[in-house]
Design an enzyme around this catalytic site. Structure first.
Site, PDB file in Angstrom:
ATOM      1  N   SER A  56      -1.521   2.339  -4.910  1.00  0.00           N
ATOM      2  CA  SER A  56      -0.735   1.423  -5.738  1.00  0.00           C
ATOM      3  C   SER A  56      -1.344   1.245  -7.124  1.00  0.00           C
ATOM      4  CB  SER A  56      -0.638   0.056  -5.065  1.00  0.00           C
ATOM      5  OG  SER A  56       0.103   0.143  -3.876  1.00  0.00           O
TER       6      SER A  56
HETATM    7  N1  SAH Z   1      -1.814  -0.128   0.341  1.00  0.00           N
HETATM    8  C1  SAH Z   1      -1.973   1.162  -0.279  1.00  0.00           C
HETATM    9  C2  SAH Z   1      -0.686   1.796  -0.754  1.00  0.00           C
HETATM   10  C3  SAH Z   1       0.229   2.126   0.373  1.00  0.00           C
HETATM   11  S1  SAH Z   1       1.484   3.330   0.014  1.00  0.00           S
HETATM   12  C4  SAH Z   1      -3.011   1.057  -1.405  1.00  0.00           C
HETATM   13  O1  SAH Z   1      -3.925   0.239  -1.283  1.00  0.00           O
HETATM   14  O2  SAH Z   1      -2.946   1.816  -2.381  1.00  0.00           O
HETATM   15  C5  SAH Z   1       2.522   3.015   1.411  1.00  0.00           C
HETATM   16  C6  SAH Z   1       2.013   3.505   2.745  1.00  0.00           C
HETATM   17  O3  SAH Z   1       2.897   3.005   3.746  1.00  0.00           O
HETATM   18  C7  SAH Z   1       1.994   5.003   2.918  1.00  0.00           C
HETATM   19  O4  SAH Z   1       0.678   5.435   3.159  1.00  0.00           O
HETATM   20  C8  SAH Z   1       2.894   5.265   4.135  1.00  0.00           C
HETATM   21  O5  SAH Z   1       2.395   6.277   4.990  1.00  0.00           O
HETATM   22  C9  SAH Z   1       2.871   3.905   4.832  1.00  0.00           C
HETATM   23  N2  SAH Z   1       3.992   3.590   5.727  1.00  0.00           N
HETATM   24  C10 SAH Z   1       5.317   3.800   5.561  1.00  0.00           C
HETATM   25  N3  SAH Z   1       6.003   3.348   6.642  1.00  0.00           N
HETATM   26  C11 SAH Z   1       5.077   2.844   7.515  1.00  0.00           C
HETATM   27  C12 SAH Z   1       5.149   2.224   8.802  1.00  0.00           C
HETATM   28  N4  SAH Z   1       6.305   2.031   9.444  1.00  0.00           N
HETATM   29  N5  SAH Z   1       3.991   1.833   9.376  1.00  0.00           N
HETATM   30  C13 SAH Z   1       2.801   2.013   8.760  1.00  0.00           C
HETATM   31  N6  SAH Z   1       2.676   2.577   7.549  1.00  0.00           N
HETATM   32  C14 SAH Z   1       3.798   2.992   6.931  1.00  0.00           C
END
Ligand code: SAH
Length: 215
Positions: A56
């Site tokens: 992010s």
């Molecule tokens: N929090 C992170 C950014 C996350 S990006 C940071 O610190 O930078 C979003 C993430 O959500 C991705 O890695 C994707 O694999 C995950 N994601 C999407 N759907 C999901 C689900 N149902 N359960 C768990 N993770 C999920």
């Protein structure tokens, strides 16, 4: 840009909390970006981490962390570990008495996030592989829940697994545009209390997320 320069920039536009500033210094973003992007680690934008996902944008991480109103000792659940930066920042803020659980559906990212968090020396952050829309029943209830992927709604299991008086921060909307909401759980259910504007996240898939071919 260096970490300190990024922090100074964010202080002008969004960063108010000393706890978050301290966490950003102790948990540097460069530990969470792919090696080939090291020079970009302190740019204020998302960076691809593989598997179609991103780490992010620092601005967004600050906004969400501030909205979440974290206190030392809190037990927090994050949905969407990615490469682990948000979870590690939260781990620093909750301190040794607190715990952070973060779930990702992508097994490779879980592995990467574990390695990254390990480098920080934090031992109160656990990374779990699974469908985060189902929450983490065995560790419930949580003081705080943060969803770091675009979601069409708050998945019902997450509301159930939140303490009364607890808070959820999530970007809620369609696949293309979301609004950053803060919810509080009252005896009557979830109450929307704050909207911090529009964002664009990768989609949350899984049982209570968007219907996507990839899941
Ligand atoms: N929090 C992170 C950014 C996350 S990006 C940071 O610190 O930078 C979003 C993430 O959500 C991705 O890695 C994707 O694999 C995950 N994601 C999407 N759907 C999901 C689900 N149902 N359960 C768990 N993770 C999920």
């Amino acid at each position: 840009m260096t970490n300190l320069e990024l922090i100074e920039k964010l202080k002008c536009i969004v960063l108010r909390s000393e706890e978050i500033e301290e966490a950003m210094k102790e948990v540097p973003r460069e530990l969470f970006v792919p090696e080939e992007c090291l020079e970009e680690a302190y740019g204020d934008y998302p960076i691809p981490i593989g598997h179609g996902q991103t780490i992010s944008q620092p601005f967004t991480v600050v906004v969400m962390t501030e909205m979440l109103d974290v206190e030392p000792g809190h037990k927090i659940l994050e949905i969407g570990a990615g490469s682990g930066w948000q979870a590690a920042l939260l781990g620093h803020i909750v301190g040794p008495e607190g715990r952070v659980f973060t779930i990702d559906r992508n097994e490779e990212l879980v592995k990467i996030a574990r390695e990254n968090v390990e480098k920080t020396g934090l031992n109160n952050v656990e990374i779990i592989h699974g469908d985060g829309t189902m929450g983490l029943e065995e560790e419930a209830p949580f003081d705080r829940i943060i969803i770091t992927a675009a979601t069409p709604r708050i998945p019902p299991p997450l509301t159930e697994q939140l303490k009364e008086g607890g808070k959820i921060v999530a970007p809620v909307g369609d696949m293309f545009r979301q609004e950053m909401f803060l919810y509080e759980k009252t005896r009557m259910g979830l109450r929307k209390t704050l909207n911090r504007g529009q964002y664009k996240f990768v989609p949350l898939v899984g049982r209570h997320g968007f219907r996507c071919r990839v899941w």
